[in-house]
Design a protein around this motif. Sequence first.
Motif, mmCIF file in Angstrom:
data_model
loop_
_atom_site.group_PDB
_atom_site.id
_atom_site.type_symbol
_atom_site.label_atom_id
_atom_site.label_comp_id
_atom_site.label_asym_id
_atom_site.label_seq_id
_atom_site.Cartn_x
_atom_site.Cartn_y
_atom_site.Cartn_z
ATOM 1 N N GLY A 69 0.788 -1.220 0.000
ATOM 2 C CA GLY A 69 0.000 0.000 0.000
ATOM 3 C C GLY A 69 0.821 1.272 0.000
ATOM 4 O O GLY A 69 0.254 2.372 -0.049
ATOM 5 N N PHE A 70 2.144 1.153 0.038
ATOM 6 C CA PHE A 70 3.015 2.329 0.138
ATOM 7 C C PHE A 70 3.561 2.757 -1.215
ATOM 8 O O PHE A 70 3.900 1.916 -2.056
ATOM 9 C CB PHE A 70 4.193 2.040 1.075
ATOM 10 C CG PHE A 70 3.804 1.855 2.505
ATOM 11 C CD1 PHE A 70 3.718 2.935 3.368
ATOM 12 C CD2 PHE A 70 3.486 0.598 2.990
ATOM 13 C CE1 PHE A 70 3.340 2.767 4.680
ATOM 14 C CE2 PHE A 70 3.111 0.415 4.305
ATOM 15 C CZ PHE A 70 3.034 1.507 5.150
ATOM 16 N N SER A 71 3.657 4.077 -1.388
ATOM 17 C CA SER A 71 4.256 4.643 -2.587
ATOM 18 C C SER A 71 5.091 5.862 -2.202
ATOM 19 O O SER A 71 4.962 6.389 -1.094
ATOM 20 C CB SER A 71 3.175 5.068 -3.599
ATOM 21 O OG SER A 71 2.365 3.972 -3.981
ATOM 22 N N LEU A 72 5.932 6.308 -3.132
ATOM 23 C CA LEU A 72 6.757 7.497 -2.925
ATOM 24 C C LEU A 72 6.369 8.555 -3.947
ATOM 25 O O LEU A 72 6.344 8.285 -5.157
ATOM 26 C CB LEU A 72 8.244 7.160 -3.058
ATOM 27 C CG LEU A 72 8.814 6.137 -2.067
ATOM 28 C CD1 LEU A 72 10.294 5.909 -2.343
ATOM 29 C CD2 LEU A 72 8.604 6.576 -0.637
ATOM 30 N N LEU A 73 6.057 9.743 -3.453
ATOM 31 C CA LEU A 73 5.744 10.871 -4.316
ATOM 32 C C LEU A 73 6.846 11.913 -4.208
ATOM 33 O O LEU A 73 7.342 12.185 -3.109
ATOM 34 C CB LEU A 73 4.416 11.518 -3.914
ATOM 35 C CG LEU A 73 3.146 10.679 -4.062
ATOM 36 C CD1 LEU A 73 1.943 11.487 -3.585
ATOM 37 C CD2 LEU A 73 2.942 10.235 -5.500
ATOM 38 N N VAL A 74 7.219 12.495 -5.325
ATOM 39 C CA VAL A 74 8.209 13.570 -5.326
ATOM 40 C C VAL A 74 7.463 14.903 -5.282
ATOM 41 O O VAL A 74 6.744 15.255 -6.220
ATOM 42 C CB VAL A 74 9.118 13.496 -6.560
ATOM 43 C CG1 VAL A 74 10.112 14.664 -6.548
ATOM 44 C CG2 VAL A 74 9.873 12.171 -6.582
#
Length: 268
Positions: A69-74
């Motif tokens: 469920g985790f993501s990385l946004l810039v």
Amino acid sequence: MARGDLVAALAMSEPGAGSDVRAIRTRARREGDTYIVNGQKTFITHGHTADLICLAVKTDTGEDAGVRGFSLLVIEAGETPGFKRGRRLDKVGLKAQDTAELFFEDARVPVANLLGGVEGRGFYQLMEQLAKERINIAMQALALSEAALAETVAYVKQREVFGKRLIDFQNTRIVLAEAKTAMAVTRSFVEVCIDRLIAGTLDGETAAMAKWWATEKQCEVIDNCVQLHGGYGYMLDYPIARMWSDGRIQKIWGGSNEVMKELIARTL
């Protein structure tokens, strides 16, 4: 970033989630070609000055999502409506480095800013780099310890107590001999880890060992060096005091040492 035109930050920690990355609550909900982000981050290095922020969020809040469920946004700080910086946090040490709180209230982030382009990879992206981060911390701890030892040896050779140099007391010599030995052992281990990192064979367990061991020894050695400086060791005019206050964080960031021991214990 390479030219120094942009400052970057990594935003994982929250008021209720530090070493346990899975506990983060900042969420990103997709609406068309935009993510709507809500949440809060804290203890963020360069949080007040960063132009680009790599933000850990939950893009899937389902009960069965788990680490998927985790993501990385810039986050582009100057171009993100709904994003604001909080206060600069007043730390014990590292006074020249800003550490801040970050707030996201219906912040709008383009879907194109999803790191890697696929949702659900954030946890794995973070884990892929943690071993390298922990070796970096171990290297810092080793360098700081060796610098503190050199500083203290020079001090005790010129400081006199009861009519003789501090270095001539047996207790001083024993403390410094123990520190020198600890640093020699630590350097050998850290250098092996660096070789394995370069070769691509460093595992998370060994990196956790290096981070825990090097930072524990750093705090132990520097605390003894402060003691040998006496009252002067507690004055920020002296480098040893700044080493002591700046270095204490090493046992906490990059995953607390208690978590490092848990990671090691899981492999037994």
